[in-house]
Motif scaffolding. Structure first.
Motif, PDB file in Angstrom:
ATOM      1  N   PHE A 196       0.818  -1.200  -0.096  1.00  0.00           N
ATOM      2  CA  PHE A 196      -0.005   0.050  -0.028  1.00  0.00           C
ATOM      3  C   PHE A 196       0.869   1.147  -0.068  1.00  0.00           C
ATOM      4  CE2 PHE A 196      -2.175   3.499   2.206  1.00  0.00           C
ATOM      5  CZ  PHE A 196      -3.267   3.625   1.515  1.00  0.00           C
ATOM      6  N   THR A 197       2.086   1.305   0.684  1.00  0.00           N
ATOM      7  CA  THR A 197       2.950   2.432   0.640  1.00  0.00           C
ATOM      8  C   THR A 197       3.556   2.569  -0.592  1.00  0.00           C
ATOM      9  OG1 THR A 197       3.455   2.133   3.059  1.00  0.00           O
ATOM     10  CG2 THR A 197       5.031   3.430   1.951  1.00  0.00           C
ATOM     11  N   ILE A 198       4.018   1.461  -1.112  1.00  0.00           N
ATOM     12  CA  ILE A 198       4.473   1.809  -2.479  1.00  0.00           C
ATOM     13  C   ILE A 198       3.360   2.338  -3.380  1.00  0.00           C
ATOM     14  CG2 ILE A 198       5.358   0.120  -4.703  1.00  0.00           C
ATOM     15  CD1 ILE A 198       6.345  -1.633  -2.472  1.00  0.00           C
ATOM     16  N   TYR A 199       2.267   1.922  -3.340  1.00  0.00           N
ATOM     17  CA  TYR A 199       1.114   2.448  -4.227  1.00  0.00           C
ATOM     18  C   TYR A 199       0.874   3.956  -3.973  1.00  0.00           C
ATOM     19  CZ  TYR A 199      -3.692   3.685  -5.435  1.00  0.00           C
ATOM     20  OH  TYR A 199      -4.793   4.169  -6.002  1.00  0.00           O
ATOM     21  N   GLU A 200       1.005   4.190  -2.760  1.00  0.00           N
ATOM     22  CA  GLU A 200       0.643   5.571  -2.575  1.00  0.00           C
ATOM     23  C   GLU A 200       1.819   6.621  -2.963  1.00  0.00           C
ATOM     24  OE1 GLU A 200      -1.684   7.613  -0.272  1.00  0.00           O
ATOM     25  OE2 GLU A 200      -2.433   5.851  -1.179  1.00  0.00           O
ATOM     26  N   ARG A 201       3.088   6.052  -3.246  1.00  0.00           N
ATOM     27  CA  ARG A 201       4.186   6.692  -3.404  1.00  0.00           C
ATOM     28  C   ARG A 201       4.474   6.608  -5.228  1.00  0.00           C
ATOM     29  NH1 ARG A 201       8.726   6.838   0.130  1.00  0.00           N
ATOM     30  NH2 ARG A 201       7.634   6.756   2.509  1.00  0.00           N
ATOM     31  N   LEU A 202       3.942   5.524  -5.590  1.00  0.00           N
ATOM     32  CA  LEU A 202       3.923   5.534  -7.169  1.00  0.00           C
ATOM     33  C   LEU A 202       3.130   6.046  -7.847  1.00  0.00           C
ATOM     34  CD1 LEU A 202       5.404   1.833  -8.100  1.00  0.00           C
ATOM     35  CD2 LEU A 202       6.552   4.104  -7.706  1.00  0.00           C
ATOM     36  N   LYS A 203       1.509   6.466  -7.450  1.00  0.00           N
ATOM     37  CA  LYS A 203       0.473   6.801  -7.963  1.00  0.00           C
ATOM     38  C   LYS A 203       0.771   8.202  -8.214  1.00  0.00           C
ATOM     39  CE  LYS A 203      -2.412   8.247  -4.000  1.00  0.00           C
ATOM     40  NZ  LYS A 203      -3.664   7.807  -3.488  1.00  0.00           N
ATOM     41  N   SER A 204       1.560   8.818  -7.305  1.00  0.00           N
ATOM     42  CA  SER A 204       2.052  10.250  -7.530  1.00  0.00           C
ATOM     43  C   SER A 204       2.913  10.816  -9.073  1.00  0.00           C
ATOM     44  CB  SER A 204       2.499  11.159  -6.661  1.00  0.00           C
ATOM     45  OG  SER A 204       3.995  10.414  -6.174  1.00  0.00           O
ATOM     46  N   ILE A 205       3.375   9.550  -9.396  1.00  0.00           N
ATOM     47  CA  ILE A 205       4.451   9.898 -10.625  1.00  0.00           C
ATOM     48  C   ILE A 205       3.808   9.053 -11.917  1.00  0.00           C
ATOM     49  CG2 ILE A 205       6.490  10.295  -9.021  1.00  0.00           C
ATOM     50  CD1 ILE A 205       7.158   7.297  -9.643  1.00  0.00           C
ATOM     51  N   ARG A 206       2.795   8.042 -11.582  1.00  0.00           N
ATOM     52  CA  ARG A 206       2.444   7.291 -12.666  1.00  0.00           C
ATOM     53  C   ARG A 206       1.080   6.965 -12.351  1.00  0.00           C
ATOM     54  NH1 ARG A 206       4.873   2.187 -14.498  1.00  0.00           N
ATOM     55  NH2 ARG A 206       2.763   2.136 -15.725  1.00  0.00           N
ATOM     56  N   LYS A 207      -0.032   6.712 -13.595  1.00  0.00           N
ATOM     57  CA  LYS A 207      -1.215   6.458 -13.606  1.00  0.00           C
ATOM     58  C   LYS A 207      -1.378   4.991 -13.154  1.00  0.00           C
ATOM     59  CE  LYS A 207      -5.628   6.790 -15.655  1.00  0.00           C
ATOM     60  NZ  LYS A 207      -6.472   6.942 -16.720  1.00  0.00           N
ATOM     61  N   ILE A 208      -1.824   4.720 -11.939  1.00  0.00           N
ATOM     62  CA  ILE A 208      -1.750   2.938 -11.619  1.00  0.00           C
ATOM     63  C   ILE A 208      -2.866   2.747 -10.888  1.00  0.00           C
ATOM     64  CG2 ILE A 208      -0.347   3.505  -9.971  1.00  0.00           C
ATOM     65  CD1 ILE A 208       0.896   0.701 -10.471  1.00  0.00           C
ATOM     66  N   SER A 209      -3.497   1.501 -10.734  1.00  0.00           N
ATOM     67  CA  SER A 209      -4.610   1.255  -9.993  1.00  0.00           C
ATOM     68  C   SER A 209      -4.070   0.443  -8.813  1.00  0.00           C
ATOM     69  CB  SER A 209      -5.828   0.427 -10.528  1.00  0.00           C
ATOM     70  OG  SER A 209      -5.186  -1.003 -11.049  1.00  0.00           O
ATOM     71  N   LYS A 210      -4.561   0.242  -7.768  1.00  0.00           N
ATOM     72  CA  LYS A 210      -4.069  -0.160  -6.589  1.00  0.00           C
ATOM     73  C   LYS A 210      -4.273  -1.993  -6.835  1.00  0.00           C
ATOM     74  CE  LYS A 210      -5.861   0.909  -2.515  1.00  0.00           C
ATOM     75  NZ  LYS A 210      -6.922   1.082  -1.329  1.00  0.00           N
ATOM     76  N   ASP A 211      -5.162  -2.287  -7.529  1.00  0.00           N
ATOM     77  CA  ASP A 211      -5.368  -3.841  -7.833  1.00  0.00           C
ATOM     78  C   ASP A 211      -4.010  -4.226  -8.907  1.00  0.00           C
ATOM     79  OD1 ASP A 211      -7.472  -4.062  -6.380  1.00  0.00           O
ATOM     80  OD2 ASP A 211      -8.920  -4.140  -8.066  1.00  0.00           O
ATOM     81  N   LYS A 212      -3.672  -3.297  -9.559  1.00  0.00           N
ATOM     82  CA  LYS A 212      -2.549  -3.405 -10.489  1.00  0.00           C
ATOM     83  C   LYS A 212      -1.342  -3.710  -9.877  1.00  0.00           C
ATOM     84  CE  LYS A 212      -0.043  -4.168 -14.160  1.00  0.00           C
ATOM     85  NZ  LYS A 212       0.225  -5.494 -15.109  1.00  0.00           N
ATOM     86  N   LEU A 213      -1.209  -2.595  -8.849  1.00  0.00           N
ATOM     87  CA  LEU A 213       0.084  -2.581  -8.114  1.00  0.00           C
ATOM     88  C   LEU A 213       0.193  -3.814  -7.164  1.00  0.00           C
ATOM     89  CD1 LEU A 213       2.007   0.243  -6.871  1.00  0.00           C
ATOM     90  CD2 LEU A 213       1.327  -1.546  -5.282  1.00  0.00           C
ATOM     91  N   TYR A 214      -0.885  -4.094  -6.797  1.00  0.00           N
ATOM     92  CA  TYR A 214      -0.870  -5.295  -5.688  1.00  0.00           C
ATOM     93  C   TYR A 214      -0.302  -6.646  -6.603  1.00  0.00           C
ATOM     94  CZ  TYR A 214      -2.517  -3.087  -1.368  1.00  0.00           C
ATOM     95  OH  TYR A 214      -2.969  -2.180  -0.673  1.00  0.00           O
ATOM     96  N   LYS A 215      -1.056  -6.735  -7.618  1.00  0.00           N
ATOM     97  CA  LYS A 215      -0.872  -7.871  -8.550  1.00  0.00           C
ATOM     98  C   LYS A 215       0.846  -8.062  -8.912  1.00  0.00           C
ATOM     99  CE  LYS A 215      -5.436  -8.673 -10.281  1.00  0.00           C
ATOM    100  NZ  LYS A 215      -6.388  -8.699 -11.229  1.00  0.00           N
ATOM    101  N   SER A 216       1.089  -6.847  -9.313  1.00  0.00           N
ATOM    102  CA  SER A 216       2.367  -6.700  -9.708  1.00  0.00           C
ATOM    103  C   SER A 216       3.605  -7.133  -8.644  1.00  0.00           C
ATOM    104  CB  SER A 216       2.810  -5.478 -10.516  1.00  0.00           C
ATOM    105  OG  SER A 216       1.826  -5.057 -11.555  1.00  0.00           O
ATOM    106  N   PHE A 217       3.123  -6.420  -7.408  1.00  0.00           N
ATOM    107  CA  PHE A 217       4.109  -6.702  -6.330  1.00  0.00           C
ATOM    108  C   PHE A 217       4.142  -8.277  -5.981  1.00  0.00           C
ATOM    109  CE2 PHE A 217       4.681  -7.057  -1.807  1.00  0.00           C
ATOM    110  CZ  PHE A 217       5.851  -6.362  -1.446  1.00  0.00           C
ATOM    111  N   ASP A 218       2.940  -8.797  -5.853  1.00  0.00           N
ATOM    112  CA  ASP A 218       2.716 -10.246  -5.651  1.00  0.00           C
ATOM    113  C   ASP A 218       3.614 -11.130  -6.840  1.00  0.00           C
ATOM    114  OD1 ASP A 218       1.428 -10.019  -3.446  1.00  0.00           O
ATOM    115  OD2 ASP A 218      -0.695 -10.225  -4.404  1.00  0.00           O
ATOM    116  N   ALA A 219       3.730 -10.537  -7.983  1.00  0.00           N
ATOM    117  CA  ALA A 219       4.367 -11.239  -9.034  1.00  0.00           C
ATOM    118  C   ALA A 219       5.765 -11.070  -8.694  1.00  0.00           C
ATOM    119  CB  ALA A 219       4.141 -10.513 -10.552  1.00  0.00           C
ATOM    120  N   LEU A 220       6.279  -9.902  -8.176  1.00  0.00           N
ATOM    121  CA  LEU A 220       7.807  -9.748  -8.226  1.00  0.00           C
ATOM    122  C   LEU A 220       8.265 -10.642  -6.877  1.00  0.00           C
ATOM    123  CD1 LEU A 220       8.063  -6.108  -8.448  1.00  0.00           C
ATOM    124  CD2 LEU A 220       9.302  -7.632  -9.979  1.00  0.00           C
TER     125      LEU A 220
END
Length: 354
Positions: A196-220
């Motif tokens: 969630f913290t990563i989402y909060e930081r990245l959404k300010s510099i790129r367009k991204i949904s929370k679901d997409k970020l969570y899925k990408s984080f889990d993939a990593l």
């Protein structure tokens, strides 16, 4: 497809000088999982080169000439006609159908739940494996390890191209969101950070949904590009983040923090030792089954260690800790304690120990 399979079958495999890994292949069927450049292909080719040329078929599934439907229709027949005993599907894609051979080996960044395959996790080189590439075993070897990290291919990349090489490798292996997450995690290595913290930081510099970020984080995490460590007896607490290799720090960010880099390096040694560990407040690594604590203190002395022990005294007595090891860069020593064996060990001595 028949023509392409004939080409694969007749092509002579080649690898540069092979350095033994702690993992070797036998006659079982395997899936070898690991991040890009961890050495999967070289391990497989080394095994194949010890077999008779006409008994195996090696296919790199990344070859753009491969038509998957045609491959699935013709591969089994080709293996039967040519009496193929060992089939290797390097960079395996799940849409490729397995065929009946004596030994099947696949490599992939992702784990595939296949009962017939024995799973091997191949990580980048640990320090002991790294030393096989070194001409001399002295203090320069450890410094070289800090510079190159654990990717075997880095030994052949010139110093002015190393960072770009790692960047290109990651850009080819990951999608854009995964790469941005990994880049952010590089700045936060060895620290507590949530998706969630990563989402909060990245959404300010790129367009991204929370679901997409969570899925990408889990993939990593699933691909082992990043590793997470739980807090002891607090599974819901924010986890610590570690990178798959320390070389990513300099390649993806200009931030400097040697202490966190050192802690990440210690974590990777523990990871490859298959030891269950956790973190706690002011304690880098706690291994309950061994009743042991690992502290990362690269430039500390016995006086600093004594103060550290005082800070974690309650944890030591509550959990009856029998052994405390402070990993340093070059300091060696010990201090007395009524309950625990407490010693300071340089990283290279600790990493090469039993």
């Amino acid at each position: 497809m028949q023509t392409l399979l004939e080409e694969f079958y007749k092509t002579d495999l080649y690898i540069d000088k092979f350095h033994d890994r702690k993992i070797s292949l036998g006659e079982e069927s395997y899936q070898i999982n690991g991040v890009s450049q961890s050495g999967k292909t070289k391990l497989v080719k080394h095994y194949l080169l010890g077999l008779k040329k006409n008994t195996y078929l090696y296919i790199n599934c990344n070859d753009i000439r491969i038509d998957i439907d045609e491959l699935n229709n013709s591969l089994s027949k080709f293996c039967i006609q040519n009496k193929i005993d060992v089939l290797v599907l390097d960079n395996y894609l799940q849409v490729i159908t397995f065929v009946n051979v004596s030994q099947l080996i696949i490599t992939s960044t992702l784990h595939h739940p296949v009962d017939i395959l024995q799973t091997i996790r191949l990580y980048p080189l640990d320090y002991e494996e790294f030393l096989a590439y070194e001409h001399k075993y002295d203090s320069s070897a450890l410094n070289h390890f800090f510079q190159l990290g654990g990717f075997p291919s880095m030994h052949k990349v010139h110093s002015d191209l190393r960072h770009l090489y790692i960047q290109e490798t990651l850009l080819n292996a990951l999608d854009n969101v995964e790469f941005d997450i990994l880049k952010f995690c590089t700045k936060m290595m060895s620290q507590k950070i949530s998706a969630f913290t990563i989402y909060e930081r990245l959404k300010s510099i790129r367009k991204i949904s929370k679901d997409k970020l969570y899925k990408s984080f889990d993939a990593l995490v699933e691909k082992n590009y990043i590793h997470t460590l739980e807090k002891f007896e607090h599974s819901r607490a924010t986890k610590k983040i570690y990178l798959c290799d320390i070389s990513l720090k300099a390649a993806l960010t200009t931030d400097k923090h040697f202490g966190r880099l050192f802690e990440n390096m210690v974590y990777l040694e523990l990871l490859k030792s298959d030891v269950t560990c956790y973190y706690d407040e002011q304690i880098e690594f706690y291994m309950p089954h061994l009743n042991e604590i690992i502290l990362c203190m690269p430039f500390s002395d016995e006086r600093a260690l004594f103060k550290k022990i005082e800070q974690i005294e309650a944890f030591i007595f509550t959990h009856s800790i029998e052994k405390i090891t402070a990993i340093t860069m070059n300091t060696e020593g010990s201090i007395s304690h009524p309950l625990s064996s407490v010693e300071m060990l340089p990283f290279d001595i600790w990493a090469l120990g039993d």
